[in-house]
Design an enzyme around this catalytic site. Structure first.
Site, PDB file in Angstrom:
ATOM      1  N   ARG A 101       0.848  -1.186   0.000  1.00 18.47           N
ATOM      2  CA  ARG A 101       0.000   0.000   0.000  1.00 18.47           C
ATOM      3  C   ARG A 101       0.890   1.244   0.000  1.00 18.47           C
ATOM      4  O   ARG A 101       2.097   1.159   0.229  1.00 18.47           O
ATOM      5  CB  ARG A 101      -0.910   0.019   1.226  1.00 18.47           C
ATOM      6  CG  ARG A 101      -1.935  -1.103   1.266  1.00 18.47           C
ATOM      7  CD  ARG A 101      -2.625  -1.140   2.623  1.00 18.47           C
ATOM      8  NE  ARG A 101      -3.271   0.129   2.906  1.00 18.47           N
ATOM      9  CZ  ARG A 101      -3.482   0.627   4.133  1.00 18.47           C
ATOM     10  NH1 ARG A 101      -3.055  -0.036   5.200  1.00 18.47           N
ATOM     11  NH2 ARG A 101      -4.090   1.780   4.294  1.00 18.47           N
TER      12      ARG A 101
ATOM     13  N   LYS B 150      -1.921  -7.760  10.951  1.00 19.32           N
ATOM     14  CA  LYS B 150      -3.284  -7.687  11.493  1.00 19.32           C
ATOM     15  C   LYS B 150      -4.317  -7.409  10.402  1.00 19.32           C
ATOM     16  O   LYS B 150      -5.517  -7.596  10.634  1.00 19.32           O
ATOM     17  CB  LYS B 150      -3.379  -6.617  12.588  1.00 19.32           C
ATOM     18  CG  LYS B 150      -3.215  -5.188  12.124  1.00 19.32           C
ATOM     19  CD  LYS B 150      -3.402  -4.245  13.301  1.00 19.32           C
ATOM     20  CE  LYS B 150      -3.293  -2.784  12.873  1.00 19.32           C
ATOM     21  NZ  LYS B 150      -3.546  -1.859  13.992  1.00 19.32           N
ATOM     22  N   ASP B 151      -3.885  -6.973   9.213  1.00 15.41           N
ATOM     23  CA  ASP B 151      -4.813  -6.743   8.101  1.00 15.41           C
ATOM     24  C   ASP B 151      -5.065  -8.001   7.283  1.00 15.41           C
ATOM     25  O   ASP B 151      -5.939  -8.004   6.407  1.00 15.41           O
ATOM     26  CB  ASP B 151      -4.259  -5.663   7.157  1.00 15.41           C
ATOM     27  CG  ASP B 151      -4.253  -4.280   7.777  1.00 15.41           C
ATOM     28  OD1 ASP B 151      -5.055  -4.044   8.709  1.00 15.41           O
ATOM     29  OD2 ASP B 151      -3.441  -3.445   7.335  1.00 15.41           O
TER      30      ASP B 151
ATOM     31  N   ALA C  17     -11.451   3.504  14.617  1.00 15.92           N
ATOM     32  CA  ALA C  17     -12.145   2.748  13.580  1.00 15.92           C
ATOM     33  C   ALA C  17     -12.213   1.265  13.907  1.00 15.92           C
ATOM     34  O   ALA C  17     -12.850   0.509  13.192  1.00 15.92           O
ATOM     35  CB  ALA C  17     -11.451   2.949  12.237  1.00 15.92           C
ATOM     36  N   SER C  18     -11.556   0.847  14.992  1.00 18.32           N
ATOM     37  CA  SER C  18     -11.454  -0.566  15.346  1.00 18.32           C
ATOM     38  C   SER C  18     -12.590  -0.979  16.271  1.00 18.32           C
ATOM     39  O   SER C  18     -12.764  -0.397  17.352  1.00 18.32           O
ATOM     40  CB  SER C  18     -10.107  -0.818  16.037  1.00 18.32           C
ATOM     41  OG  SER C  18     -10.125  -2.014  16.777  1.00 18.32           O
ATOM     42  N   LEU C  19     -13.359  -2.006  15.881  1.00 18.19           N
ATOM     43  CA  LEU C  19     -14.405  -2.519  16.762  1.00 18.19           C
ATOM     44  C   LEU C  19     -13.811  -3.089  18.043  1.00 18.19           C
ATOM     45  O   LEU C  19     -14.419  -3.006  19.110  1.00 18.19           O
ATOM     46  CB  LEU C  19     -15.219  -3.588  16.049  1.00 18.19           C
ATOM     47  CG  LEU C  19     -16.176  -3.127  14.953  1.00 18.19           C
ATOM     48  CD1 LEU C  19     -16.952  -4.322  14.399  1.00 18.19           C
ATOM     49  CD2 LEU C  19     -17.160  -2.083  15.477  1.00 18.19           C
ATOM     50  N   ARG C  20     -12.620  -3.686  17.952  1.00 16.92           N
ATOM     51  CA  ARG C  20     -11.954  -4.219  19.149  1.00 16.92           C
ATOM     52  C   ARG C  20     -11.643  -3.110  20.129  1.00 16.92           C
ATOM     53  O   ARG C  20     -11.944  -3.212  21.338  1.00 16.92           O
ATOM     54  CB  ARG C  20     -10.665  -4.954  18.732  1.00 16.92           C
ATOM     55  CG  ARG C  20      -9.816  -5.451  19.902  1.00 16.92           C
ATOM     56  CD  ARG C  20      -8.473  -5.983  19.404  1.00 16.92           C
ATOM     57  NE  ARG C  20      -7.728  -4.944  18.697  1.00 16.92           N
ATOM     58  CZ  ARG C  20      -6.935  -4.053  19.291  1.00 16.92           C
ATOM     59  NH1 ARG C  20      -6.780  -4.058  20.603  1.00 16.92           N
ATOM     60  NH2 ARG C  20      -6.267  -3.171  18.570  1.00 16.92           N
ATOM     61  N   ARG C  21     -11.042  -2.020  19.640  1.00 12.14           N
ATOM     62  CA  ARG C  21     -10.720  -0.912  20.538  1.00 12.14           C
ATOM     63  C   ARG C  21     -11.982  -0.252  21.080  1.00 12.14           C
ATOM     64  O   ARG C  21     -12.030   0.169  22.245  1.00 12.14           O
ATOM     65  CB  ARG C  21      -9.844   0.114  19.806  1.00 12.14           C
ATOM     66  CG  ARG C  21      -8.430  -0.384  19.558  1.00 12.14           C
ATOM     67  CD  ARG C  21      -7.631   0.572  18.699  1.00 12.14           C
ATOM     68  NE  ARG C  21      -6.278   0.083  18.447  1.00 12.14           N
ATOM     69  CZ  ARG C  21      -5.588   0.322  17.351  1.00 12.14           C
ATOM     70  NH1 ARG C  21      -6.130   1.035  16.357  1.00 12.14           N
ATOM     71  NH2 ARG C  21      -4.363  -0.153  17.202  1.00 12.14           N
TER      72      ARG C  21
ATOM     73  N   ARG D 112     -11.353   7.324  10.831  1.00 14.29           N
ATOM     74  CA  ARG D 112     -10.627   6.695   9.743  1.00 14.29           C
ATOM     75  C   ARG D 112      -9.434   7.543   9.309  1.00 14.29           C
ATOM     76  O   ARG D 112      -9.311   8.700   9.658  1.00 14.29           O
ATOM     77  CB  ARG D 112     -11.561   6.485   8.548  1.00 14.29           C
ATOM     78  CG  ARG D 112     -12.620   5.409   8.710  1.00 14.29           C
ATOM     79  CD  ARG D 112     -12.024   4.014   8.712  1.00 14.29           C
ATOM     80  NE  ARG D 112     -11.034   3.815   7.641  1.00 14.29           N
ATOM     81  CZ  ARG D 112     -11.327   3.609   6.371  1.00 14.29           C
ATOM     82  NH1 ARG D 112     -12.583   3.552   5.982  1.00 14.29           N
ATOM     83  NH2 ARG D 112     -10.371   3.430   5.481  1.00 14.29           N
ATOM     84  N   GLY D 113      -8.582   6.915   8.494  1.00 14.23           N
ATOM     85  CA  GLY D 113      -7.424   7.608   7.952  1.00 14.23           C
ATOM     86  C   GLY D 113      -6.137   6.953   8.381  1.00 14.23           C
ATOM     87  O   GLY D 113      -6.109   6.132   9.298  1.00 14.23           O
ATOM     88  N   ASN D 114      -5.033   7.312   7.697  1.00 15.38           N
ATOM     89  CA  ASN D 114      -3.743   6.759   8.106  1.00 15.38           C
ATOM     90  C   ASN D 114      -3.291   7.405   9.416  1.00 15.38           C
ATOM     91  O   ASN D 114      -3.988   8.255   9.977  1.00 15.38           O
ATOM     92  CB  ASN D 114      -2.696   6.919   6.997  1.00 15.38           C
ATOM     93  CG  ASN D 114      -2.423   8.373   6.641  1.00 15.38           C
ATOM     94  OD1 ASN D 114      -2.435   9.256   7.494  1.00 15.38           O
ATOM     95  ND2 ASN D 114      -2.169   8.632   5.364  1.00 15.38           N
TER      96      ASN D 114
ATOM     97  N   THR E  63      -3.114  11.230   9.460  1.00 18.27           N
ATOM     98  CA  THR E  63      -4.434  11.852   9.355  1.00 18.27           C
ATOM     99  C   THR E  63      -5.161  11.821  10.684  1.00 18.27           C
ATOM    100  O   THR E  63      -5.761  12.821  11.109  1.00 18.27           O
ATOM    101  CB  THR E  63      -5.277  11.131   8.285  1.00 18.27           C
ATOM    102  OG1 THR E  63      -4.622  11.251   7.021  1.00 18.27           O
ATOM    103  CG2 THR E  63      -6.679  11.720   8.195  1.00 18.27           C
ATOM    104  N   ARG E  64      -5.107  10.694  11.367  1.00 22.65           N
ATOM    105  CA  ARG E  64      -5.797  10.599  12.654  1.00 22.65           C
ATOM    106  C   ARG E  64      -5.149  11.500  13.709  1.00 22.65           C
ATOM    107  O   ARG E  64      -5.853  12.105  14.528  1.00 22.65           O
ATOM    108  CB  ARG E  64      -5.847   9.144  13.113  1.00 22.65           C
ATOM    109  CG  ARG E  64      -6.935   8.362  12.389  1.00 22.65           C
ATOM    110  CD  ARG E  64      -7.010   6.927  12.847  1.00 22.65           C
ATOM    111  NE  ARG E  64      -6.116   6.071  12.087  1.00 22.65           N
ATOM    112  CZ  ARG E  64      -5.954   4.769  12.302  1.00 22.65           C
ATOM    113  NH1 ARG E  64      -6.624   4.194  13.282  1.00 22.65           N
ATOM    114  NH2 ARG E  64      -5.143   4.059  11.550  1.00 22.65           N
TER     115      ARG E  64
ATOM    116  N   CYS F 131     -12.967  -8.319  11.056  1.00 20.39           N
ATOM    117  CA  CYS F 131     -13.076  -7.078  11.809  1.00 20.39           C
ATOM    118  C   CYS F 131     -14.535  -6.713  12.064  1.00 20.39           C
ATOM    119  O   CYS F 131     -14.836  -5.631  12.523  1.00 20.39           O
ATOM    120  CB  CYS F 131     -12.315  -5.934  11.126  1.00 20.39           C
ATOM    121  SG  CYS F 131     -12.885  -5.513   9.496  1.00 20.39           S
TER     122      CYS F 131
END
Length: 306
Positions: free
Chosen positions: A11, A85-86, A129-133, A150-152, A155-156, A242
């Site tokens: 990416r 993790k992706d 953006a993480s459901l786990r977090r 969201r974002g890299n 960005t966050r 996820c």
């Protein structure tokens, strides 16, 4: 121009490029190559294009890997470099995880006032953006308002500085790799168990590609591979994506592998845990056993609850 010995697909985010360049540098050192011998090709993925909704609503795991894997299967690249993790639980036909680079800090990081979520004001807004977090922070602080973020990494962090949220959570490994960890507080895994594979760089190749496997062999980290074998076996039993808050971490200390896994409901109100320890060579069995234990405890519908 000479043809590269090997082409890496990745990416285009700063963190993804760091990971690809770290892989290239390790290969150059291991084989006494010139940097031009290892090319890096940036590939835009579906996950990079979706910015208007949580990825859990758009298809889950695989959104950051599909197009890169397509290029690998089409022989446009020789090696795919991913954040582990992706990576989906099941490999696509014709592809295999060759191994991993040495794992960095697997913990989550808190960025905000104080030392962690406990120091936030009542009903503060946090972004992830993480459901786990989301599930973990709601379990610790049910009063907090959690919003999608969201974002890299950069960005966050910018959105945080601009006041969109009071705090956010990121992977400690990514912040360290980008030199952005100066305001981060690592969260201990008792409260914030990380995502499966967090902090590890996964190297994916075509099945049976002995040429690339041999090139990678000197740079692969055995302990990281063992730890991920336990974690991914746990996830595979749960058939997790996820869309489900799932966490797990394996560590190796004094020759013993220890694994802890969790499944939560998205609101954080309910949590199921399993623990295993044993010989590192039994990593996959230990992780799978933990997954089966939790699966046997789960009410119907938890693993598909969004």
């Amino acid at each position: 121009m000479t043809t590269p010995l090997l082409t890496i697909g990745t990416r285009g985010s700063p963190l993804a490029l760091w990971q690809a360049n770290a892989t290239r540098a390790a290969l150059v050192r291991a084989h006494d190559l010139n940097e031009a011998d290892v090319a890096v090709e940036v590939i835009r993925t579906t996950g990079d294009t979706i910015q208007d909704r949580p990825l859990s609503e758009a298809g889950g795991k695989g959104l950051f890997t599909k197009e890169i894997e397509d290029a690998l299967l089409d022989r446009r690249i020789d090696l795919a470099v991913h954040s582990s993790k992706d990576m989906p639980t099941h490999h696509r036909q014709g592809l295999v995880l060759s191994g991993c680079l040495p794992r960095a800090d697997a913990r989550d990081a808190y960025i905000g006032p104080g030392q962690g979520p406990a120091d936030l004001p009542e009903e503060a807004v946090v972004g992830t953006a993480s459901l786990r977090r989301q599930a973990l922070v709601r379990r610790l602080r049910p009063d907090l308002k959690v919003v999608p973020f969201r974002g890299n990494v950069e960005t966050r962090l910018r959105k945080l500085r601009e006041g969109e949220v009071a705090a956010t959570f990121l992977a400690m490994a990514g912040l360290i790799r980008l030199g952005l960890d100066h305001h981060a507080r690592p969260l201990e895994t008792d409260d914030f168990l990380p995502a499966i594979g967090q902090g590890a760089i996964g190297l994916e190749i075509r099945s049976g590609d002995t040429r690339v496997q041999d090139l990678l062999a000197p740079i692969l980290d055995a302990d990281t591979g063992i730890r991920l074998a336990a974690e991914r076996a746990f996830l595979e039993v749960l058939d997790g994506s996820c869309r489900t808050p799932i966490a797990g971490l394996a560590v190796i200390e004094d020759g013993l592998l220890s694994f802890k896994g969790r499944v939560l409901t998205p609101d954080g109100e309910r949590m199921w845990e399993a623990f295993r320890s044993g010989a590192p060579e039994e990593a996959a069995r230990l992780g799978a056993d933990a997954g089966h234990e939790i699966r046997s405890m789960l009410p119907a519908g938890v693993l598909t609850w969004v």
